[in-house]
Structures are given as structure tokens and as C-alpha cells.
Design an enzyme around this catalytic site. Structure first.
Site, PDB file in Angstrom:
ATOM      1  N   ASN A   1      18.490  20.495 -32.315  1.00  0.00           N
ATOM      2  CA  ASN A   1      18.370  19.768 -31.002  1.00  0.00           C
ATOM      3  C   ASN A   1      17.051  20.307 -30.501  1.00  0.00           C
ATOM      4  O   ASN A   1      16.953  21.475 -30.259  1.00  0.00           O
ATOM      5  CB  ASN A   1      19.501  20.263 -30.148  1.00  0.00           C
ATOM      6  CG  ASN A   1      19.324  19.416 -29.016  1.00  0.00           C
ATOM      7  OD1 ASN A   1      18.735  19.823 -28.032  1.00  0.00           O
ATOM      8  ND2 ASN A   1      20.320  18.509 -28.744  1.00  0.00           N
TER       9      ASN A   1
ATOM     10  N   CYS B   1      14.673  15.962 -20.562  1.00  0.00           N
ATOM     11  CA  CYS B   1      14.076  16.806 -19.781  1.00  0.00           C
ATOM     12  C   CYS B   1      13.050  16.355 -18.959  1.00  0.00           C
ATOM     13  O   CYS B   1      12.564  15.251 -19.232  1.00  0.00           O
ATOM     14  CB  CYS B   1      13.545  17.785 -20.824  1.00  0.00           C
ATOM     15  SG  CYS B   1      14.271  18.218 -22.209  1.00  0.00           S
TER      16      CYS B   1
ATOM     17  N   GLY C   1      30.668  12.871 -25.361  1.00  0.00           N
ATOM     18  CA  GLY C   1      30.832  12.880 -23.685  1.00  0.00           C
ATOM     19  C   GLY C   1      32.552  12.892 -23.269  1.00  0.00           C
ATOM     20  O   GLY C   1      33.225  12.117 -23.612  1.00  0.00           O
TER      21      GLY C   1
END
Lengths: 243, 303
Positions: free
Chosen positions: B100, B131, B244
């Protein structure tokens, strides 16, 4: 670290908003005073980190302050209830650094982990002194328990309603010691660092995600780089702390 | 016997379970608890070009069925990840891993990917475009199709390994971003990153986390994540890694029916360190219960 189901054997109020819980279960992962457990509560997503106050075989004692919904829920747990605990978390205090005359300084809910520490230090032949600080008389606990182990125990209350009036640092200034161990709110820890005359160890508190080093939620910067309060702490040495 | 294996961008996984980045460190804390080789893969802690301490504490807030974090991409930097963390991970995990990668400029993403690209154990890159872009006024790369597209095409030129782009759910239309990533050369899409949220401490009357806002994760976000996986599945032809709020084998199957090829498990690892192990163990039984023979057959099956 171990994940174990414990059974609550006792849960009672011992001072204002302060409760003592004893549990029975596999305590093998708990290796030093100052470590904590992370307990799961029904309906609460995150676990609650609580420091180990005492340990006797498979019997674990926790003292916690009721400050929010989670700890209020803990107070309602009855003997016989099961609790899912992660045990043996954190580094704990390093006993090998102690001199013959260590001083323990606890503030409020920072007092409990010092109890198992006092027993361990006394068992190692140290002459242990303790200063226990509270806001007021109703919040004082474990004076008798510490007195049975320590050569001297001084209680300080901020409002002067019990013991010496003032902060633990007011008492600490008057005492002689060869090393110190402390746990309590951060302003107290900072004040101790300002007046302490020897090396020592500080136990810190921080909001945690996991409690075992995975999420980096409780990092702090030290003179030796970033540390995780839950895994590399909660105990840091005086020399490494950046205040 | 049911078959739990799936293939993600040409690489076969024994099962679709992948601990999500930032919830599993570099694996070795969990390797003390169980043999992590039972996992499909794992996504390492988000890595940036330089070491990062991250945001001030408190970084964590509890929520109903979830949590908010504002860790701020704390990591030791690409060099230390390559020289210290990955060699240590290799001793306890032998399968291909997902690297990642985060960055605050396109150049940073490219440099980090180029540096990590030499590590043979990295099977896929997972590019976190949530980001803020320091050259783009702080707007997240993942909230604009053109910014997302420029990162993906730049990183595409830096590696031949499969590129999975991790999308932010904090957008008006996630399918637009997914399509931009596909057009720019992505090999897969992973979603969702955390949902922006906050909590206020009633005693202090101030936000709980020092950064004021943070990313919400946990079971609370599962239905939102599932919906977005569904939408992206209909919008692109790329394989999807769904995540999620997943915390059970049933959730994994639901995510796959919505369109996921593999499934990441995040916050669940933090409250139950055995969550991934237990999901992997339970998966065959739950598959059998729902008459699923080959797990790879069900991807998108609900459409």
C-alpha cells in the site's frame, strides 16, 4: 498477548466513581506490573484498556474509574458474567532498574498499577515508599493495602480533606528515594519530571484503537524515535521522554 | 469440499481474505498470535517516500459500531520498509503481499513505487489516492478524476506489477473516479477507504481527535461500502477488492455478490486480533450453507 474469557468474581465501588473488579481466568500472559488488559464490552466497538492492579494465580484485580458510558456499563457487571480480555499488553515497569529505596507516586486512577509493582518490589527485597494523590477524601482508596507492603505511605489530597494538603509533588520534594515509578494524569507526570532528583519510569495513558501495536493510534515521539504507548509503553523511562 | 480460491489480477489467492492496510502493521504482531499464512494475502501499512510520524494524538474515537482514526499515515518510510519491515514480514509470511503506497505529490507516489518495485514478494501495489495533494491546494487526489488519472498514469509507468487503486468514498460519484483510473491503466480497484467523520467530547466540548476529523470504519460503514462496490462493479471491467466494515464470512460473501473479487478486513482486526483467522476458518462452512461450491463464481452474482 493472549485472548481469554474471564469470569467476574467481584465488582464493587471502593471510592467515589472508583470500582474494584476481580476476575478469574488464564493470566499466564501477564508478565510484569504496569501491563494492562483490554476488555470487550457488549455493544461497545472498541475495547477498554485497564491497568492490572493485582494478580494472584488465576485471579486478576482491576480498579477502574467510572468516567463514561463504557466504564458505567462495567460497573453494572455482576459476578458470574463473562468478559473477553486481551491480556499481557504493554511493556510494564522494569524492576531491575530500581535501587533499594524506590518511591512510587500515583495519582487517582494511576494508583492501581503501582499496587502490583509495590508487591513485586517488596518481594525483591526493596524498601518501598508510596505517595498516593487524590482530589478529595471520598476518592481515596488502597491506603491500607499499600501500608501493608510499603515502609511509608503518604496520602495527599488536593483540597486537604484527607492526609497532606496539596499535590503529590509537594510531598515528593520532602522525601528521599533512590529511584521512582509513577502513573497518573499527564500534568502530574510533567510536574514530577520537573522536581524529581533521580531517574525513574512514567506510565502514560492515551486513547487506543487496538491496544496491541497494530493501528498506530497511540503513538508518541520519544528521544529514541516514535513509540506506541500500547506496545512499546505504557511505561517510558525519564531519559527518553520528550515533554 | 468447497473451493475458496480466487484470482486477483492474475495472482491466485487461497482465499479472498486480505487484512486491510493500517490495521495489520507489517503482519508480525499478528504472527505471534496465529500462522498468518492462512490469509489470502495482506496489505502492508501505507508507505510513503519519507518516514512520517503522523498526526497528533488523540487519533482515535469510538463510534456506534465503528471507530474514527486520524493516524495520518504514520510509517517508517520506503527505505526502512524495504530494508527492515519486509524482511521481517518475510520470515512469517510466504505469499505475495499487497504494497500500500501513499503520497502527497505524483512524484512521491512514483518514487515510492519505484523503490518498492524491486521486492519480489510484492504481488500488487495498492495505491491510496485519498491523501491530500500538496500541489493541488490540499485536495485529495481521489476526489478529482483528473488528479486520480494523473497519479495512476505516472505510477503505471513505474511498475509492471498489478496496480490496484484504493478509492475514497468521500466523493459525489465514485464511478467517475473508478472509470478515470481504469482509463489511466489501473489493473484493479479497491474500495472503500474510510468515510470522513468526527466526534465531539461533551466534557471538553471539543472534537475527540486532535485533527478534529478522521476516517470512520467498522460495521457502521458496511452498507455504504457494499453499495459503492456494487456501483463500481457496474461501471468498470476491472477486478474489485471490496472493504469497509467486513467482520464475518457472511459479510465476505455479500461483498463478493456485490462485485468484489477479493475482500479486505480492516477495523475488525483491531477489536478482535483473530478476526481474519476466524473468517478464513468459517468461510467453507458458510459457503456450504449457501450452496456455493466455487467462491470465485459468485463475484457480482447479485447483479
Amino acid at each position: 498477548m493472549k485472548q481469554t474469557v474471564f469470569t467476574v468474581t467481584e465488582n464493587r465501588t471502593i471510592a467515589r466513581n472508583t470500582c474494584l473488579m476481580t476476575l478469574r481466568g488464564d493470566t499466564a500472559a501477564i508478565t510484569s506490573p504496569g501491563q494492562f488488559v483490554n476488555l470487550r464490552l457488549e455493544g461497545r466497538y472498541l475495547r477498554r484498556p485497564i491497568s492490572v492492579c493485582d494478580l494472584n494465580g488465576d485471579c486478576l484485580t482491576l480498579i477502574y474509574k467510572v468516567v463514561g458510558g463504557g466504564t458505567a456499563q462495567m460497573r453494572e457487571l455482576k459476578p458470574g458474567c463473562s468478559l473477553d480480555l486481551l491480556t499481557g499488553l504493554g511493556n510494564g515497569y522494569d524492576l531491575s532498574k530500581s535501587t533499594d529505596s524506590p518511591l512510587l507516586v500515583g495519582g487517582g486512577v494511576g494508583v492501581p498499577p503501582l499496587y502490583l509493582l509495590s508487591k513485586s518490589l517488596a518481594a525483591a527485597g526493596r524498601k518501598v515508599k508510596a505517595i498516593l494523590g487524590f482530589n478529595t477524601r471520598d476518592e481515596v482508596f488502597f491506603e491500607e493495602e499499600f501500608s501493608q507492603i510499603c515502609t511509608e505511605v503518604v496520602i495527599a489530597t488536593a483540597d486537604g480533606s484527607y492526609g497532606k494538603r496539596g499535590f503529590v509533588t509537594d510531598v515528593m520534594k520532602e522525601m528521599t528515594y533512590g529511584y521512582f515509578y509513577t502513573c497518573g494524569p499527564e500534568p502530574m507526570l510533567k510536574a514530577i519530571d520537573k522536581i524529581a532528583v533521580t531517574s525513574g519510569q512514567f506510565s502514560f495513558e492515551e486513547r487506543m484503537g487496538c491496544g496491541f501495536g497494530a493501528c498506530m493510534g497511540c503513538s508518541c515521539m520519544t528521544k529514541y524515535g516514535s513509540k506506541r504507548i500500547c506496545r512499546d509503553g505504557p511505561v517510558l523511562t525519564r531519559e527518553e521522554i520528550i515533554w | 469440499m468447497v473451493n475458496t480460491s480466487v484470482t486477483l489480477c492474475g495472482i491466485r489467492l487461497d482465499n479472498p481474505i486480505i487484512p486491510a492496510s493500517g490495521t495489520f502493521g507489517f503482519g508480525y504482531e499478528f504472527a505471534e498470535l496465529y500462522d498468518i499464512n492462512l490469509l489470502g494475502s495482506l496489505s502492508i501499512k501505507g508507505t510513503t517516500k519519507e518516514p512520517r510520524f503522523g498526526n497528533p494524538t488523540p487519533r482515535i474515537a469510538e463510534c456506534p459500531s465503528g471507530m474514527i482514526n486520524s493516524v495520518g499515515l504514520q510509517n517508517p518510510g520506503a527505505e526502512a520498509v524495504l530494508k527492515e519491515e519486509l524482511p521481517r514480514l518475510k520470515r512469517c509470511f510466504s505469499k505475495p503481499i499487497m504494497a500500500n503506497v501513499s503520497g502527497f505529490s505524483t512524484e512521491e507516489y512514483v518514487t515510492t513505487v519505484e523503490r518498492l518495485d524491486t521486492e519480489a514478494q510484492i504481488g500488487w501495489f495498492e495505491i491510496n489516492i485519498s491523501c491530500p495533494n500538496v500541489h493541488g491546494g490540499g485536495m485529495s487526489f481521489g476526489t478529482s478524476s483528473s488528479a486520480a488519472s494523473s497519479v495512476v498514469s505516472a505510477v503505471r509507468r513505474a511498475t509492471a506489477k498489478p496496480l490496484i487503486i484504493k478509492l475514497s468514498p468521500n466523493v459525489t460519484d465514485i464511478t467517475e473516479i473508478a472509470k478515470a483510473c481504469e482509463a489511466a491503466g489501473a489493473d484493479g480497484i479497491s474500495l472503500i477507504n474510510t468515510l470522513l467523520g468526527m466526534r465531539i467530547d461533551l466534557r471538553r466540548k471539543k472534537p475527540v481527535v486532535a485533527n478534529r476529523m478522521g476516517g470512520l470504519s467498522g460495521p457502521a460503514v458496511f452498507p455504504v461500502a457494499l453499495r459503492m462496490v456494487w456501483q463500481v462493479y457496474e461501471a468498470v471491467r476491472l477486478p474489485i477488492v471490496g472493504m469497509g466494515g467486513v467482520c464475518s464470512a457472511e459479510d465476505v460473501i455479500e461483498m463478493m455478490l456485490a462485485g468484489a473479487t477479493a475482500v479486505e478486513v480492516g477495523a475488525a482486526n483491531l477489536v478482535d486480533p483473530f478476526a481474519c483467522r476466524d473468517i478464513v476458518r468459517k468461510l467453507p462452512e458458510v459457503m456450504a450453507q449457501y450452496g456455493i461450491q466455487n467462491l470465485s463464481d459468485i463475484t457480482g452474482g447479485a447483479h
